[in-house]
Scaffold this active site. Structure first.
Site, short mmCIF file in Angstrom:
data_model
loop_
_atom_site.label_atom_id
_atom_site.label_comp_id
_atom_site.label_asym_id
_atom_site.label_seq_id
_atom_site.Cartn_x
_atom_site.Cartn_y
_atom_site.Cartn_z
N GLU A 270 0.77 -1.17 -0.13
CA GLU A 270 -0.02 -0.04 -0.07
C GLU A 270 0.95 1.18 -0.03
O GLU A 270 1.97 1.01 0.68
CB GLU A 270 -0.86 -0.10 1.10
CG GLU A 270 -1.98 -1.11 1.07
CD GLU A 270 -2.94 -1.27 2.18
OE1 GLU A 270 -3.98 -2.02 1.89
OE2 GLU A 270 -2.53 -1.11 3.41
N CYS B 69 3.55 8.57 1.00
CA CYS B 69 4.18 7.55 2.04
C CYS B 69 4.20 6.35 1.28
O CYS B 69 3.00 5.59 0.75
CB CYS B 69 2.91 7.80 3.07
SG CYS B 69 3.42 6.31 4.42
N CYS C 6 6.40 -7.07 6.88
CA CYS C 6 7.37 -6.43 7.71
C CYS C 6 8.01 -7.46 8.58
O CYS C 6 7.42 -8.37 9.08
CB CYS C 6 6.92 -5.32 8.54
SG CYS C 6 8.12 -4.39 9.40
N CYS D 88 6.38 -4.86 16.00
CA CYS D 88 6.08 -3.87 16.87
C CYS D 88 4.35 -4.33 17.25
O CYS D 88 3.49 -4.49 16.05
CB CYS D 88 5.82 -2.73 16.17
SG CYS D 88 7.45 -2.11 15.82
N CYS E 244 1.14 -1.97 15.52
CA CYS E 244 1.31 -1.83 13.87
C CYS E 244 0.62 -2.84 13.46
O CYS E 244 0.83 -4.39 13.41
CB CYS E 244 2.77 -1.70 13.45
SG CYS E 244 2.71 -1.36 11.68
N CYS F 219 -0.82 5.98 9.77
CA CYS F 219 0.32 5.07 10.10
C CYS F 219 -0.10 3.64 10.93
O CYS F 219 -0.99 3.92 11.74
CB CYS F 219 1.01 6.09 11.31
SG CYS F 219 1.73 7.22 10.79
#
Ligand code: SAH
Length: 346
Positions: A94, A107, A114, A118, A121, A339
Protein backbone atom coordinates in the site's frame (compact mmCIF):
# COMPACT_ATOMS: atom_id res chain seq x y z
CA UNK A 1 12.32 -24.75 -21.12
CA UNK A 2 12.84 -21.22 -22.36
CA UNK A 3 15.28 -19.24 -20.21
CA UNK A 4 13.44 -16.69 -18.10
CA UNK A 5 13.60 -13.16 -19.42
CA UNK A 6 15.47 -10.70 -17.24
CA UNK A 7 13.95 -7.63 -15.63
CA UNK A 8 15.50 -4.88 -17.72
CA UNK A 9 15.13 -2.35 -14.94
CA UNK A 10 17.52 -4.34 -12.76
CA UNK A 11 20.30 -3.15 -15.12
CA UNK A 12 22.28 0.00 -14.43
CA UNK A 13 22.69 2.54 -17.19
CA UNK A 14 26.21 1.28 -17.89
CA UNK A 15 25.07 -2.32 -18.08
CA UNK A 16 22.41 -1.29 -20.54
CA UNK A 17 24.95 0.59 -22.65
CA UNK A 18 27.23 -2.47 -22.60
CA UNK A 19 24.35 -4.67 -23.69
CA UNK A 20 23.85 -2.61 -26.84
CA UNK A 21 27.55 -2.52 -27.65
CA UNK A 22 27.77 -6.30 -27.21
CA UNK A 23 24.85 -6.62 -29.60
CA UNK A 24 26.46 -4.52 -32.31
CA UNK A 25 24.60 -1.30 -31.59
CA UNK A 26 25.73 2.04 -30.17
CA UNK A 27 26.14 2.64 -26.43
CA UNK A 28 23.96 5.70 -26.89
CA UNK A 29 20.99 3.39 -27.55
CA UNK A 30 21.38 2.36 -23.91
CA UNK A 31 20.85 5.96 -22.82
CA UNK A 32 17.69 6.25 -24.90
CA UNK A 33 16.20 3.06 -23.54
CA UNK A 34 17.22 4.02 -20.01
CA UNK A 35 15.34 7.26 -20.36
CA UNK A 36 12.24 5.41 -21.52
CA UNK A 37 12.46 3.03 -18.60
CA UNK A 38 12.95 5.63 -15.89
CA UNK A 39 12.00 9.22 -16.61
CA UNK A 40 9.32 8.25 -19.13
CA UNK A 41 8.17 5.21 -17.13
CA UNK A 42 7.40 3.11 -20.21
CA UNK A 43 5.55 -0.13 -19.52
CA UNK A 44 6.18 -1.70 -22.89
CA UNK A 45 8.98 -1.74 -25.46
CA UNK A 46 6.38 -0.68 -28.01
CA UNK A 47 6.14 2.70 -26.27
CA UNK A 48 9.76 3.46 -27.20
CA UNK A 49 8.95 5.26 -30.41
CA UNK A 50 12.44 6.57 -31.17
CA UNK A 51 13.85 3.02 -31.07
CA UNK A 52 13.65 0.93 -34.25
CA UNK A 53 11.13 -1.89 -34.39
CA UNK A 54 13.90 -4.50 -34.83
CA UNK A 55 15.62 -3.26 -31.70
CA UNK A 56 12.37 -3.23 -29.77
CA UNK A 57 11.74 -6.83 -30.82
CA UNK A 58 15.23 -7.79 -29.78
CA UNK A 59 14.66 -6.21 -26.36
CA UNK A 60 11.34 -7.95 -26.03
CA UNK A 61 13.00 -11.30 -26.75
CA UNK A 62 15.53 -10.75 -23.96
CA UNK A 63 13.81 -8.74 -21.27
CA UNK A 64 10.60 -7.93 -19.47
CA UNK A 65 9.63 -4.57 -18.01
CA UNK A 66 8.18 -5.33 -14.61
CA UNK A 67 5.80 -2.67 -13.46
CA UNK A 68 3.33 -2.03 -10.73
CA UNK A 69 -0.37 -1.40 -11.09
CA UNK A 70 -2.72 0.60 -8.94
CA UNK A 71 -5.13 -2.22 -8.16
CA UNK A 72 -7.55 -0.25 -6.00
CA UNK A 73 -7.73 3.34 -4.88
CA UNK A 74 -9.64 4.68 -1.88
CA UNK A 75 -10.19 8.37 -1.21
CA UNK A 76 -10.65 9.63 2.33
CA UNK A 77 -12.91 12.57 3.09
CA UNK A 78 -9.78 14.51 4.12
CA UNK A 79 -8.30 14.07 0.62
CA UNK A 80 -5.90 11.27 1.52
CA UNK A 81 -5.69 8.56 -1.13
CA UNK A 82 -4.73 5.00 -0.30
CA UNK A 83 -3.54 2.80 -3.14
CA UNK A 84 -3.34 -0.95 -3.17
CA UNK A 85 -0.40 -1.55 -5.46
CA UNK A 86 -0.15 -4.84 -7.30
CA UNK A 87 3.38 -6.07 -7.97
CA UNK A 88 4.39 -8.16 -10.96
CA UNK A 89 4.10 -11.38 -8.93
CA UNK A 90 0.62 -10.53 -7.68
CA UNK A 91 1.62 -9.45 -4.17
CA UNK A 92 0.13 -6.23 -2.85
CA UNK A 93 1.60 -3.29 -0.96
CA UNK A 94 0.00 0.00 0.00
CA UNK A 95 1.08 3.57 -0.71
CA UNK A 96 -0.63 6.74 0.40
CA UNK A 97 -0.94 10.29 -0.93
CA UNK A 98 -1.31 12.77 1.90
CA UNK A 99 -2.29 16.30 0.86
CA UNK A 100 -1.99 19.33 3.13
CA UNK A 101 -2.47 22.96 2.22
CA UNK A 102 1.08 23.54 1.10
CA UNK A 103 2.31 20.14 0.08
CA UNK A 104 1.52 16.63 -1.01
CA UNK A 105 3.42 13.77 0.54
CA UNK A 106 3.83 10.23 -0.71
CA UNK A 107 4.04 7.56 1.97
CA UNK A 108 5.65 4.54 0.34
CA UNK A 109 6.32 0.92 1.26
CA UNK A 110 9.71 -0.78 1.22
CA UNK A 111 8.76 -4.40 1.93
CA UNK A 112 5.76 -6.67 1.41
CA UNK A 113 4.75 -7.14 5.05
CA UNK A 114 7.36 -6.48 7.71
CA UNK A 115 9.94 -8.52 9.57
CA UNK A 116 9.60 -6.50 12.75
CA UNK A 117 7.09 -7.17 15.46
CA UNK A 118 5.78 -3.85 16.79
CA UNK A 119 2.69 -4.82 18.76
CA UNK A 120 0.72 -1.71 17.85
CA UNK A 121 1.24 -1.90 14.08
CA UNK A 122 -1.10 -3.65 11.65
CA UNK A 123 1.64 -4.30 9.11
CA UNK A 124 3.61 -6.32 11.69
CA UNK A 125 0.83 -8.89 11.60
CA UNK A 126 1.56 -9.71 7.98
CA UNK A 127 4.70 -11.73 7.81
CA UNK A 128 7.43 -10.33 5.62
CA UNK A 129 6.99 -11.86 2.18
CA UNK A 130 9.81 -10.14 0.35
CA UNK A 131 11.74 -6.95 -0.15
CA UNK A 132 10.58 -4.56 -2.84
CA UNK A 133 12.93 -3.99 -5.76
CA UNK A 134 14.23 -0.49 -6.37
CA UNK A 135 11.92 -0.03 -9.36
CA UNK A 136 8.90 -1.09 -7.32
CA UNK A 137 9.68 1.59 -4.74
CA UNK A 138 10.36 4.19 -7.41
CA UNK A 139 7.16 3.31 -9.27
CA UNK A 140 5.03 3.95 -6.19
CA UNK A 141 6.43 7.48 -6.10
CA UNK A 142 5.73 7.96 -9.81
CA UNK A 143 2.14 6.74 -9.37
CA UNK A 144 1.53 9.09 -6.45
CA UNK A 145 3.18 11.99 -8.25
CA UNK A 146 0.63 11.45 -11.04
CA UNK A 147 -2.22 11.51 -8.54
CA UNK A 148 -0.83 14.66 -6.96
CA UNK A 149 -0.83 16.38 -10.37
CA UNK A 150 -4.28 15.08 -11.21
CA UNK A 151 -6.05 15.87 -7.93
CA UNK A 152 -4.00 18.75 -6.56
CA UNK A 153 -2.61 20.38 -9.68
CA UNK A 154 0.99 20.24 -8.60
CA UNK A 155 3.75 17.72 -8.42
CA UNK A 156 4.60 15.71 -5.37
CA UNK A 157 6.57 17.72 -2.83
CA UNK A 158 7.64 15.21 -0.17
CA UNK A 159 8.24 11.51 0.32
CA UNK A 160 8.22 9.53 3.55
CA UNK A 161 9.33 5.92 3.88
CA UNK A 162 6.62 5.20 6.43
CA UNK A 163 4.52 2.68 4.57
CA UNK A 164 4.84 -1.05 4.95
CA UNK A 165 8.16 -2.53 5.97
CA UNK A 166 11.41 -1.52 7.60
CA UNK A 167 13.40 0.46 5.01
CA UNK A 168 16.76 -0.18 6.67
CA UNK A 169 16.19 -3.89 6.27
CA UNK A 170 15.96 -3.41 2.53
CA UNK A 171 18.62 -0.78 2.39
CA UNK A 172 20.24 -1.48 -0.98
CA UNK A 173 17.00 -1.26 -2.89
CA UNK A 174 15.78 1.75 -0.92
CA UNK A 175 19.00 3.58 -1.73
CA UNK A 176 18.79 2.69 -5.41
CA UNK A 177 15.21 3.98 -5.48
CA UNK A 178 16.20 7.21 -3.73
CA UNK A 179 19.03 7.66 -6.22
CA UNK A 180 16.48 7.44 -9.04
CA UNK A 181 14.01 9.72 -7.28
CA UNK A 182 16.66 12.40 -6.80
CA UNK A 183 18.43 11.97 -10.13
CA UNK A 184 17.61 14.34 -13.01
CA UNK A 185 17.14 11.17 -15.06
CA UNK A 186 14.39 10.12 -12.66
CA UNK A 187 12.19 12.58 -10.81
CA UNK A 188 14.84 15.13 -9.91
CA UNK A 189 13.48 15.65 -6.40
CA UNK A 190 15.65 17.00 -3.62
CA UNK A 191 16.80 14.47 -1.01
CA UNK A 192 15.93 17.09 1.61
CA UNK A 193 12.30 16.36 0.87
CA UNK A 194 12.67 12.68 1.63
CA UNK A 195 12.39 11.20 5.12
CA UNK A 196 13.28 7.65 5.95
CA UNK A 197 11.60 6.32 9.06
CA UNK A 198 13.19 3.43 10.89
CA UNK A 199 12.36 1.51 14.00
CA UNK A 200 16.05 2.00 14.76
CA UNK A 201 18.54 -0.56 13.47
CA UNK A 202 21.81 0.76 14.98
CA UNK A 203 24.23 -0.90 12.56
CA UNK A 204 22.30 0.42 9.57
CA UNK A 205 22.01 3.94 10.98
CA UNK A 206 25.81 4.00 11.15
CA UNK A 207 25.98 2.69 7.61
CA UNK A 208 23.75 5.44 6.19
CA UNK A 209 25.85 7.98 8.10
CA UNK A 210 28.99 6.55 6.47
CA UNK A 211 27.28 6.67 3.09
CA UNK A 212 26.64 10.39 3.64
CA UNK A 213 23.03 10.15 2.59
CA UNK A 214 21.23 13.45 2.16
CA UNK A 215 17.71 12.47 3.21
CA UNK A 216 16.21 13.05 6.67
CA UNK A 217 16.12 10.45 9.38
CA UNK A 218 13.15 9.71 11.63
CA UNK A 219 13.26 7.10 14.37
CA UNK A 220 10.18 5.42 15.80
CA UNK A 221 11.11 5.71 19.43
CA UNK A 222 7.84 5.36 21.38
CA UNK A 223 9.73 4.85 24.62
CA UNK A 224 13.15 5.79 25.97
CA UNK A 225 13.01 3.09 28.64
CA UNK A 226 14.32 -0.29 27.51
CA UNK A 227 11.78 -2.48 29.35
CA UNK A 228 8.84 -0.47 28.08
CA UNK A 229 10.19 -0.29 24.54
CA UNK A 230 10.88 -4.04 24.47
CA UNK A 231 7.34 -4.75 25.64
CA UNK A 232 5.84 -2.90 22.66
CA UNK A 233 8.67 -3.34 20.12
CA UNK A 234 10.18 -6.73 21.01
CA UNK A 235 13.15 -6.41 18.64
CA UNK A 236 14.41 -3.70 21.01
CA UNK A 237 15.81 -6.61 23.03
CA UNK A 238 18.39 -7.13 20.29
CA UNK A 239 18.93 -3.43 19.57
CA UNK A 240 18.77 -1.80 23.03
CA UNK A 241 18.57 1.94 23.50
CA UNK A 242 22.27 2.36 24.35
CA UNK A 243 23.14 0.97 20.91
CA UNK A 244 20.53 3.19 19.28
CA UNK A 245 21.86 6.23 21.14
CA UNK A 246 25.41 5.45 20.07
CA UNK A 247 24.35 5.04 16.43
CA UNK A 248 22.43 8.32 16.51
CA UNK A 249 25.43 10.15 17.95
CA UNK A 250 27.46 8.72 15.11
CA UNK A 251 24.85 9.88 12.59
CA UNK A 252 24.87 13.40 13.98
CA UNK A 253 28.64 13.58 14.07
CA UNK A 254 28.82 12.63 10.41
CA UNK A 255 25.82 14.50 9.00
CA UNK A 256 25.13 17.37 11.38
CA UNK A 257 21.45 16.80 10.80
CA UNK A 258 18.74 16.80 13.42
CA UNK A 259 16.76 13.63 14.03
CA UNK A 260 13.00 13.32 14.39
CA UNK A 261 11.63 10.97 17.01
CA UNK A 262 8.21 9.56 16.31
CA UNK A 263 6.33 8.89 19.46
CA UNK A 264 2.85 7.65 20.31
CA UNK A 265 1.59 8.02 23.87
CA UNK A 266 -0.55 5.11 25.07
CA UNK A 267 -2.62 4.84 28.17
CA UNK A 268 -0.93 2.79 30.89
CA UNK A 269 2.14 2.12 28.74
CA UNK A 270 4.23 5.27 28.42
CA UNK A 271 2.08 7.99 29.96
CA UNK A 272 3.90 8.32 33.31
CA UNK A 273 6.14 11.15 34.42
CA UNK A 274 9.16 8.82 34.31
CA UNK A 275 8.42 8.05 30.65
CA UNK A 276 8.51 11.75 29.85
CA UNK A 277 11.70 12.28 31.84
CA UNK A 278 13.38 9.41 30.01
CA UNK A 279 12.39 10.93 26.66
CA UNK A 280 13.76 14.32 27.71
CA UNK A 281 17.06 12.68 28.65
CA UNK A 282 17.15 10.80 25.35
CA UNK A 283 16.53 14.02 23.43
CA UNK A 284 19.64 15.56 24.96
CA UNK A 285 22.01 13.08 23.32
CA UNK A 286 21.77 14.60 19.83
CA UNK A 287 19.77 17.54 18.45
CA UNK A 288 16.30 16.20 17.84
CA UNK A 289 12.65 17.07 17.67
CA UNK A 290 9.68 14.99 18.70
CA UNK A 291 6.61 14.25 16.62
CA UNK A 292 3.79 13.08 18.83
CA UNK A 293 1.68 10.87 16.58
CA UNK A 294 -1.94 10.14 17.21
CA UNK A 295 -2.59 6.44 17.77
CA UNK A 296 -4.56 4.72 15.05
CA UNK A 297 -6.39 1.80 16.58
CA UNK A 298 -5.86 -1.57 14.90
CA UNK A 299 -8.86 -3.62 15.94
CA UNK A 300 -8.15 -5.46 19.14
CA UNK A 301 -8.16 -2.60 21.65
CA UNK A 302 -5.00 -3.67 23.46
CA UNK A 303 -3.58 -0.19 22.92
CA UNK A 304 -5.45 3.02 23.72
CA UNK A 305 -4.46 6.56 22.92
CA UNK A 306 -3.43 8.32 26.16
CA UNK A 307 -5.58 11.07 27.65
CA UNK A 308 -5.38 14.67 26.52
CA UNK A 309 -3.85 15.44 29.91
CA UNK A 310 -1.02 12.93 29.45
CA UNK A 311 -0.30 14.40 26.01
CA UNK A 312 -0.26 17.92 27.39
CA UNK A 313 2.17 16.80 30.08
CA UNK A 314 4.48 15.53 27.40
CA UNK A 315 4.21 18.75 25.46
CA UNK A 316 4.80 21.08 28.37
CA UNK A 317 7.73 19.15 29.84
CA UNK A 318 9.42 18.79 26.45
CA UNK A 319 8.93 22.49 25.74
CA UNK A 320 10.21 23.41 29.19
CA UNK A 321 13.38 21.59 28.18
CA UNK A 322 13.61 23.46 24.88
CA UNK A 323 12.79 20.42 22.81
CA UNK A 324 10.72 21.10 19.71
CA UNK A 325 7.54 19.04 19.74
CA UNK A 326 4.85 18.76 17.05
CA UNK A 327 1.54 17.04 17.39
CA UNK A 328 0.75 15.08 14.25
CA UNK A 329 -2.88 14.40 13.59
CA UNK A 330 -3.48 11.33 11.51
CA UNK A 331 -4.85 11.52 8.02
CA UNK A 332 -6.90 9.03 6.12
CA UNK A 333 -8.09 7.16 9.20
CA UNK A 334 -11.52 6.48 7.73
CA UNK A 335 -9.94 4.37 4.99
CA UNK A 336 -7.30 2.68 7.20
CA UNK A 337 -4.56 4.66 5.46
CA UNK A 338 -3.03 6.17 8.60
CA UNK A 339 0.30 5.19 10.19
CA UNK A 340 0.34 1.59 11.26
CA UNK A 341 -2.96 0.76 9.59
CA UNK A 342 -1.58 -0.56 6.30
CA UNK A 343 -2.47 -4.22 6.23
CA UNK A 344 -3.95 -5.03 2.83
CA UNK A 345 -7.42 -5.27 4.31
CA UNK A 346 -9.12 -5.04 0.96
N1 SAH B 1 9.29 0.50 9.90
C1 SAH B 1 9.42 1.92 9.89
C2 SAH B 1 8.40 2.64 9.02
C3 SAH B 1 6.95 2.20 9.07
S1 SAH B 1 5.89 2.72 10.33
C4 SAH B 1 9.39 2.46 11.29
O1 SAH B 1 9.18 1.69 12.22
O2 SAH B 1 9.63 3.63 11.48
C5 SAH B 1 5.66 4.42 10.25
C6 SAH B 1 5.35 5.04 11.64
O3 SAH B 1 4.04 4.68 12.10
C7 SAH B 1 6.31 4.56 12.72
O4 SAH B 1 6.70 5.62 13.53
C8 SAH B 1 5.43 3.60 13.50
O5 SAH B 1 5.91 3.39 14.80
C9 SAH B 1 4.10 4.29 13.45
N2 SAH B 1 2.97 3.42 13.75
C10 SAH B 1 2.88 2.09 13.59
N3 SAH B 1 1.66 1.65 13.98
C11 SAH B 1 0.97 2.75 14.37
C12 SAH B 1 -0.36 2.96 14.84
N4 SAH B 1 -1.22 1.95 14.95
N5 SAH B 1 -0.73 4.23 15.12
C13 SAH B 1 0.11 5.26 14.97
N6 SAH B 1 1.37 5.12 14.52
C14 SAH B 1 1.81 3.88 14.22
Amino acid sequence: MKPQKKDIRALTKNQLRDFFVENGDKAFRGNQVYEWLWSKAAHSFDDMTNISITTREMLDANFVINHIEVDAMQRSNDGTIKNAIKLHDGLIVESVLIPTEKRTTACVSSQVGCSLDCKFCATARLKRMRNLNADEIYDQVVAIDKQSRLYHNHKLTNIVFMGMGEPLMNYNNVIKAIDKITSPEGLGMSAKRITLSTSGVPKMIKKIADDEVKFNLAVSLHSAIDDVRTSIMPFNKNFPLTDLKEALEYWYEKTNRKITYEYVVWQGINDRKEDIDALVRFCKYVPAKVNLIEYNPIDDGEFQQASERALNNYISILEMNDIVVNVRRSRGKDIDAACGQLANKS
